[in-house]
Design a protein around this motif. Sequence first.
Motif, PDB file in Angstrom:
ATOM      1  N   ARG A 142       1.611  -1.193   0.168  1.00  0.00           N
ATOM      2  CA  ARG A 142       0.079   0.374  -0.186  1.00  0.00           C
ATOM      3  C   ARG A 142       0.858   1.111   0.180  1.00  0.00           C
ATOM      4  O   ARG A 142       0.468   2.123  -0.318  1.00  0.00           O
ATOM      5  N   ILE A 143       2.216   1.222   0.973  1.00  0.00           N
ATOM      6  CA  ILE A 143       2.950   2.529  -0.065  1.00  0.00           C
ATOM      7  C   ILE A 143       3.743   2.470  -0.287  1.00  0.00           C
ATOM      8  O   ILE A 143       4.375   3.206  -0.985  1.00  0.00           O
ATOM      9  N   THR A 144       5.593   1.755   0.238  1.00  0.00           N
ATOM     10  CA  THR A 144       6.649   1.325  -0.857  1.00  0.00           C
ATOM     11  C   THR A 144       6.661   1.375  -2.063  1.00  0.00           C
ATOM     12  O   THR A 144       7.360   1.341  -2.266  1.00  0.00           O
ATOM     13  N   ARG A 145       6.106   0.065  -2.643  1.00  0.00           N
ATOM     14  CA  ARG A 145       5.963  -0.366  -4.029  1.00  0.00           C
ATOM     15  C   ARG A 145       4.949   0.518  -4.358  1.00  0.00           C
ATOM     16  O   ARG A 145       5.054   0.804  -6.525  1.00  0.00           O
ATOM     17  N   LEU A 146       4.227   1.457  -3.921  1.00  0.00           N
ATOM     18  CA  LEU A 146       3.160   2.626  -4.616  1.00  0.00           C
ATOM     19  C   LEU A 146       4.288   3.313  -5.312  1.00  0.00           C
ATOM     20  O   LEU A 146       4.274   4.126  -6.413  1.00  0.00           O
ATOM     21  N   LEU A 147       4.890   3.994  -4.156  1.00  0.00           N
ATOM     22  CA  LEU A 147       6.022   5.367  -4.300  1.00  0.00           C
ATOM     23  C   LEU A 147       6.781   5.435  -5.792  1.00  0.00           C
ATOM     24  O   LEU A 147       6.666   6.311  -6.634  1.00  0.00           O
ATOM     25  N   PRO A 148       7.418   4.748  -5.485  1.00  0.00           N
ATOM     26  CA  PRO A 148       8.531   4.727  -7.041  1.00  0.00           C
ATOM     27  C   PRO A 148       7.681   4.531  -8.564  1.00  0.00           C
ATOM     28  O   PRO A 148       7.765   4.939  -9.528  1.00  0.00           O
ATOM     29  N   GLN A 149       6.661   3.108  -8.186  1.00  0.00           N
ATOM     30  CA  GLN A 149       6.027   3.528  -9.613  1.00  0.00           C
ATOM     31  C   GLN A 149       5.641   4.801  -9.674  1.00  0.00           C
ATOM     32  O   GLN A 149       5.977   5.473 -11.132  1.00  0.00           O
ATOM     33  N   ALA A 153       6.295   7.193 -13.391  1.00  0.00           N
ATOM     34  CA  ALA A 153       5.982   7.553 -14.073  1.00  0.00           C
ATOM     35  C   ALA A 153       5.762   8.559 -14.268  1.00  0.00           C
ATOM     36  O   ALA A 153       5.814   9.086 -15.638  1.00  0.00           O
ATOM     37  N   ASP A 154       5.688   9.769 -13.107  1.00  0.00           N
ATOM     38  CA  ASP A 154       5.516  11.355 -13.498  1.00  0.00           C
ATOM     39  C   ASP A 154       6.811  11.810 -14.145  1.00  0.00           C
ATOM     40  O   ASP A 154       6.993  12.819 -15.132  1.00  0.00           O
ATOM     41  N   LEU A 155       7.813  11.428 -13.544  1.00  0.00           N
ATOM     42  CA  LEU A 155       9.363  11.635 -14.373  1.00  0.00           C
ATOM     43  C   LEU A 155       9.226  11.263 -15.991  1.00  0.00           C
ATOM     44  O   LEU A 155       9.192  12.640 -16.969  1.00  0.00           O
ATOM     45  N   TRP A 165       0.084  -1.793 -14.833  1.00  0.00           N
ATOM     46  CA  TRP A 165       0.005  -2.592 -15.832  1.00  0.00           C
ATOM     47  C   TRP A 165       1.589  -3.008 -16.133  1.00  0.00           C
ATOM     48  O   TRP A 165       1.447  -3.956 -15.953  1.00  0.00           O
ATOM     49  N   LEU A 166       1.768  -1.825 -16.067  1.00  0.00           N
ATOM     50  CA  LEU A 166       2.828  -1.881 -16.220  1.00  0.00           C
ATOM     51  C   LEU A 166       3.730  -2.458 -15.897  1.00  0.00           C
ATOM     52  O   LEU A 166       5.102  -3.328 -15.567  1.00  0.00           O
ATOM     53  N   GLY A 241      16.230   0.130 -19.464  1.00  0.00           N
ATOM     54  CA  GLY A 241      17.562   0.410 -16.996  1.00  0.00           C
ATOM     55  C   GLY A 241      15.799   1.000 -16.697  1.00  0.00           C
ATOM     56  O   GLY A 241      16.707   0.707 -15.352  1.00  0.00           O
ATOM     57  N   LEU A 242      15.920   2.309 -17.155  1.00  0.00           N
ATOM     58  CA  LEU A 242      15.636   3.176 -16.090  1.00  0.00           C
ATOM     59  C   LEU A 242      14.641   2.398 -15.115  1.00  0.00           C
ATOM     60  O   LEU A 242      13.740   2.717 -13.815  1.00  0.00           O
ATOM     61  N   VAL A 243      13.363   1.685 -16.000  1.00  0.00           N
ATOM     62  CA  VAL A 243      12.025   1.339 -15.055  1.00  0.00           C
ATOM     63  C   VAL A 243      12.773   0.331 -14.774  1.00  0.00           C
ATOM     64  O   VAL A 243      11.778  -0.140 -13.095  1.00  0.00           O
ATOM     65  N   ALA A 244      13.292  -1.073 -15.120  1.00  0.00           N
ATOM     66  CA  ALA A 244      13.916  -1.834 -14.068  1.00  0.00           C
ATOM     67  C   ALA A 244      14.690  -1.943 -12.831  1.00  0.00           C
ATOM     68  O   ALA A 244      14.528  -2.398 -11.632  1.00  0.00           O
ATOM     69  N   GLY A 245      15.664  -0.431 -13.331  1.00  0.00           N
ATOM     70  CA  GLY A 245      16.147  -0.283 -11.884  1.00  0.00           C
ATOM     71  C   GLY A 245      15.956   0.474 -11.144  1.00  0.00           C
ATOM     72  O   GLY A 245      15.992   0.473  -9.692  1.00  0.00           O
ATOM     73  N   GLY A 246      14.849   1.775 -11.535  1.00  0.00           N
ATOM     74  CA  GLY A 246      14.231   2.470 -10.378  1.00  0.00           C
ATOM     75  C   GLY A 246      12.917   1.886  -9.781  1.00  0.00           C
ATOM     76  O   GLY A 246      12.572   2.936  -9.166  1.00  0.00           O
ATOM     77  N   VAL A 247      12.247   1.127  -9.354  1.00  0.00           N
ATOM     78  CA  VAL A 247      11.214   0.592  -9.213  1.00  0.00           C
ATOM     79  C   VAL A 247      11.644  -0.366  -7.955  1.00  0.00           C
ATOM     80  O   VAL A 247      11.307  -0.134  -6.769  1.00  0.00           O
ATOM     81  N   ASP A 248      11.951  -1.441  -8.589  1.00  0.00           N
ATOM     82  CA  ASP A 248      11.970  -2.539  -6.988  1.00  0.00           C
ATOM     83  C   ASP A 248      13.099  -2.309  -6.217  1.00  0.00           C
ATOM     84  O   ASP A 248      12.997  -2.544  -5.230  1.00  0.00           O
ATOM     85  N   THR A 249      13.643  -1.758  -6.848  1.00  0.00           N
ATOM     86  CA  THR A 249      15.051  -1.466  -5.480  1.00  0.00           C
ATOM     87  C   THR A 249      14.670   0.004  -5.215  1.00  0.00           C
ATOM     88  O   THR A 249      14.804  -0.559  -3.090  1.00  0.00           O
ATOM     89  N   THR A 250      14.197   0.290  -5.721  1.00  0.00           N
ATOM     90  CA  THR A 250      13.344   1.976  -4.467  1.00  0.00           C
ATOM     91  C   THR A 250      12.366   1.364  -3.904  1.00  0.00           C
ATOM     92  O   THR A 250      12.753   1.977  -3.071  1.00  0.00           O
ATOM     93  N   ALA A 251      11.983   0.132  -4.030  1.00  0.00           N
ATOM     94  CA  ALA A 251      10.496   0.043  -3.341  1.00  0.00           C
ATOM     95  C   ALA A 251      11.279  -1.105  -2.298  1.00  0.00           C
ATOM     96  O   ALA A 251      11.031  -1.275  -0.645  1.00  0.00           O
TER      97      ALA A 251
END
Length: 404
Positions: A142-149, A153-155, A165-166, A241-251
């Motif tokens: 509800r929190i840490t997974r959603l914020l980096p996404q 996405a905004d960036l 979905w993505l 690369g940005l999505v793969a490296g910037g979402v799961d690791t940051t979460a």
Amino acid sequence: MTLDVLARALDDDIRDDPYPYLAWLRENHPVHQGPAGFYLVATHADCLAVTANAERFRGPHEHEIPELFPLASRYSAVAMLVDALAMKNPPAHSRLRRLYNRDFTARHVDKMRADTALRCAQILDDVEAPLRDGEAVDAYERITRLLPQAVLADLLGLPESDRGWLFDRFLAVLSTFVPGVTVEMLDAAQKASDEVRDYMVDLIDLRRRTPAEGLLSDWVQVHHNDPDTFSYPELLSMLWGLVAGGVDTTASALSNGVLAMLRHPEHNSWLLDDARAYANEVLRHESPSFVAGIPRFAVADTELSGVLIPAGSDVRTLLGAANRDPAVFPDPDRFDPARDTAKSLSFGRGIHFCLGANVALQELTTLLPALHQRFPALRLADRPRWRRSLPVRAIEKLPVALDI
């Protein structure tokens, strides 16, 4: 018998707390070759030597890819990750990194700061009612997974309706990078990868025809007549690369930060006094990148911790071990925001220093203080559950509740 460190680190009796095992490894097998053929290095000195010196330890050359990564010829999911910026060597790496830095302007940074605070507030708004009503909430889901996404996405300027979905499909691809991956897992990742690639192709075409806010639109529109810009394959690879490296690791980093707040409440004043120091200690103490997923190859015969590594050998760094090396960090298992974390290797070193370091730090220094201020009585409702995954050491369930 060959020591399989990575498989052992995922066993149930190790996964929740791998650090005693890593300490034993650092003392007894600081450099060793596992069953997959590559070398793992565990001391801070050796990890620094590998990550900071691109002339001694390089990425794979393009002509080596088929032999080094045979799955890349069969699975585009693997091929896209192999083609990421972190794999490349100068001068190609230097050019692509310069283009990214050129276009990631102060305007994007300023807007991202405001967007991060807004998204953070929205996410906390959504969990406030259930927490105040006495419910347990999964802080990861509800929190840490959603914020980096939301921030990424905004960036980039990804349509809001497509984001869940993505990112779910990206996680399906990344989840295959574990010891013992099966053909069925790779086939599922391939399906997800094909869907992501088709989506990105359509989105790039849309942004050519219809500009919008975001870095992707700038890449496609502002420099489309400039010969010094990303080629189409490079643009796809950069997005991937940005999505793969910037979402799961940051979460993972955000989840680790929440867990640190709840396990070490005596240090929570740092969240208001010096949130950046707190965030840097979170990243050192519980490195989201447990082991480097990017291989480095010894350019010449090289000795590390008394072990001769032959030229051409694949070398991986155990960042979780390096960041708790007592030779660099006294009393390394103690969580202490007052310590000097300048030598932490969580974001790497040298030319491959993490592109998203400032983004991740901004998310940590926004979310953690906001969460503490809004819910000072937050507590663990149950033990966290760690995902069986590499190279990222990630929480997949983090139940929290309020003392009411």
